[in-house]
Design an enzyme around this catalytic site. Structure first.
Site, PDB file in Angstrom:
ATOM      1  N   GLU A 103       0.880  -1.268   0.015  1.00  0.00           N
ATOM      2  CA  GLU A 103      -0.001  -0.032  -0.076  1.00  0.00           C
ATOM      3  C   GLU A 103       0.698   1.298   0.101  1.00  0.00           C
ATOM      4  O   GLU A 103       1.946   1.290   0.712  1.00  0.00           O
ATOM      5  CB  GLU A 103      -1.026   0.040   1.201  1.00  0.00           C
ATOM      6  CG  GLU A 103      -2.216  -0.951   1.157  1.00  0.00           C
ATOM      7  CD  GLU A 103      -2.735  -1.123   2.339  1.00  0.00           C
ATOM      8  OE1 GLU A 103      -2.753  -0.088   3.104  1.00  0.00           O
ATOM      9  OE2 GLU A 103      -3.608  -2.052   2.651  1.00  0.00           O
ATOM     10  N   CYS A 344      -0.387   5.792   9.388  1.00  0.00           N
ATOM     11  CA  CYS A 344       0.811   4.996   9.582  1.00  0.00           C
ATOM     12  C   CYS A 344       0.532   3.854  10.521  1.00  0.00           C
ATOM     13  O   CYS A 344      -0.234   3.880  11.418  1.00  0.00           O
ATOM     14  CB  CYS A 344       1.862   5.924  10.333  1.00  0.00           C
ATOM     15  SG  CYS A 344       2.772   7.233   9.172  1.00  0.00           S
TER      16      CYS A 344
HETATM   17  N1  SAH Z   1       9.577   0.695   9.932  1.00  0.00           N
HETATM   18  C1  SAH Z   1       9.575   1.758  10.023  1.00  0.00           C
HETATM   19  C2  SAH Z   1       8.855   2.493   9.053  1.00  0.00           C
HETATM   20  C3  SAH Z   1       7.435   2.208   8.769  1.00  0.00           C
HETATM   21  S1  SAH Z   1       6.483   2.374  10.231  1.00  0.00           S
HETATM   22  C4  SAH Z   1       9.604   2.309  11.420  1.00  0.00           C
HETATM   23  O1  SAH Z   1       9.093   1.580  12.182  1.00  0.00           O
HETATM   24  O2  SAH Z   1       9.934   3.386  11.507  1.00  0.00           O
HETATM   25  C5  SAH Z   1       5.934   4.044  10.189  1.00  0.00           C
HETATM   26  C6  SAH Z   1       5.707   4.649  11.265  1.00  0.00           C
HETATM   27  O3  SAH Z   1       4.325   4.319  12.040  1.00  0.00           O
HETATM   28  C7  SAH Z   1       6.649   4.498  12.712  1.00  0.00           C
HETATM   29  O4  SAH Z   1       6.920   5.408  13.270  1.00  0.00           O
HETATM   30  C8  SAH Z   1       5.856   3.512  13.153  1.00  0.00           C
HETATM   31  O5  SAH Z   1       6.394   3.194  14.563  1.00  0.00           O
HETATM   32  C9  SAH Z   1       4.645   3.985  13.325  1.00  0.00           C
HETATM   33  N2  SAH Z   1       3.394   3.099  13.821  1.00  0.00           N
HETATM   34  C10 SAH Z   1       3.152   1.749  13.738  1.00  0.00           C
HETATM   35  N3  SAH Z   1       2.022   1.436  14.035  1.00  0.00           N
HETATM   36  C11 SAH Z   1       1.510   2.431  14.616  1.00  0.00           C
HETATM   37  C12 SAH Z   1       0.111   2.711  15.153  1.00  0.00           C
HETATM   38  N4  SAH Z   1      -0.388   1.743  15.297  1.00  0.00           N
HETATM   39  N5  SAH Z   1      -0.208   3.920  15.492  1.00  0.00           N
HETATM   40  C13 SAH Z   1       0.781   4.877  15.125  1.00  0.00           C
HETATM   41  N6  SAH Z   1       1.868   4.873  14.658  1.00  0.00           N
HETATM   42  C14 SAH Z   1       2.279   3.730  14.330  1.00  0.00           C
END
Ligand code: SAH
Ligand code: SF4
Length: 355
Positions: A103, A344
């Site tokens: 996505e 995210c």
């Molecule tokens: N793997 C990388 C990038 C993709 S995740 C990382 O972890 O940084 C992108 C962002 O979304 C990251 O900051 C992650 O911690 C956040 N994220 C993941 N699940 C989430 C959720 N349920 N609520 C808010 N942010 C979340």
């Protein structure tokens, strides 16, 4: 780009043109008895114009178009489904030729267009609050596949992309070479021409790769998903990076700041009763103080089947206030497209729900 040359030096039959370096494309053209300037023309078609067929390469002789079609492919993503949010964001489910899908999201704002793209299909890091993590890793994407997501959004909105964040599915630093090659192509004037500072890699904190990233010559932006500055909480939330301690992360980030002079962002999703206590707030202040940090507080996006709930607005405001009181810049980030699960951490392959 990936090295898709075979051992004999020629290109693999059916090779995706996006995966060839400039040098590899020149060798292919030489093999086909074509002048060098064709390489630039072809690169313009595939990177700037993002064409989906060799037929469209109208300034190439018909015979060369036919030869290329016989020898190579154009990869190509297929849009399987889309959802449009009330705030104008569009989420796309894109499928590659091997039927693996990811996505990505386009987020328009006045004359800007931000794209959130995926670096892997799924993710192996297993963060407890993340929908992508729950599904595991299917495979890493190639540089061309990362790039193509951005171009798909550009073509759909019919406007220039002004920034890209690799905050979709996957951990970009676990797919380092493809990520860097894609960023370079997005940055290049012959590609999407997006300024390096507007290209952001978000990582859960893969320390050896942060070190490598700090040494890259471009001014790409780095965001680190912190989510807790208390070791036992972070270990529970982010088991994939348990082997790297917070102390180690702190040191490497200090090195990063010294080396690059750039301000890193720390992502912190506030989870009720998990990382929003006084102890957590005090540790976060300590971690970020004197560290040129910018803290992005995110209200957790709820994931179906998860026990985690977002913190209250008042508590999020308190985090901002306290961080500011010790000189740390902090903002509460509003998730775009929350109504379409595009925010995210909510990106996951969901053909059933979308189609
Ligand atoms: N793997 C990388 C990038 C993709 S995740 C990382 O972890 O940084 C992108 C962002 O979304 C990251 O900051 C992650 O911690 C956040 N994220 C993941 N699940 C989430 C959720 N349920 N609520 C808010 N942010 C979340
Ligand atoms: Fe992977 Fe990032 Fe999700 Fe963690 S938050 S599982 S690193 S995509």
């Amino acid at each position: 780009m990936q090295d898709d040359n075979n051992a004999a030096g020629g290109t693999r039959p059916g090779v995706d043109l996006h995966s060839l370096s400039h040098g590899q494309l020149l060798s292919l053209l030489e093999e086909l008895g074509q002048p060098k300037f064709r390489a630039k023309q072809i690169e313009e078609w595939i990177w700037e114009k993002n064409v989906s067929s060799f037929e469209q390469m109208s300034n190439l002789p018909k015979s060369l178009r036919a030869q290329l079609a016989e020898r190579c492919s154009l990869g190509g993503v297929e849009e399987v489904a889309r959802q449009v949010s009330a705030d104008g964001s569009r989420k796309y489910l894109l499928r590659f030729p091997d039927r693996v899908s990811v996505e990505c999201v386009g987020m328009p704002n006045r004359d800007r267009l931000a794209v959130c793209a995926s670096s892997q299909a799924g993710c192996a890091m297993g963060c407890a609050f993340c929908a992508t993590g729950a599904a595991g890793l299917t495979r890493s994407l190639t540089a061309g596949e990362i790039y193509e997501q951005v171009m798909h959004v550009r073509d759909d909105f019919g406007t220039r992309v002004t920034s890209v964040v690799l905050m979709g599915q996957g951990e970009p630093l676990m797919n380092y070479d493809a990520t860097l090659a894609a960023l370079r192509r997005l940055n290049s004037p012959e590609g999407a021409g997006i300024g390096a500072r507007h290209l952001t890699v978000s990582t859960c904190g893969v320390i050896p790769m942060i070190k490598r990233f700090a040494n890259e010559p471009e001014q790409f932006t780095l965001a680190v998903s912190l989510h807790s500055a208390v070791q036992r909480t972070r270990d529970m939330l982010m088991p994939g990076v348990r082997k790297y301690s917070l102390l180690h992360l702190y040191d490497i980030m200090s090195e990063y700041v010294d080396k690059t002079g750039r301000r890193p962002t720390y992502e912190y999703a506030l989870i009720k009763g998990v990382n929003d206590s006084e102890e957590e707030l005090a540790s976060l202040c300590d971690f970020c103080r004197d560290n040129l940090a910018h803290v992005n507080l995110i209200k957790l996006n709820e994931v179906k089947g998860s026990k985690f709930r977002p913190t209250s607005d008042a508590r999020a405001q308190e985090f901002v206030r306290r961080l500011k009181s010790v000189g740390v810049e902090a903002t509460i980030r509003n998730s775009r497209g929350a109504d379409i699960d595009a925010a995210c951490g909510q990106l996951k392959q969901s053909i059933d729900r979308m189609a």
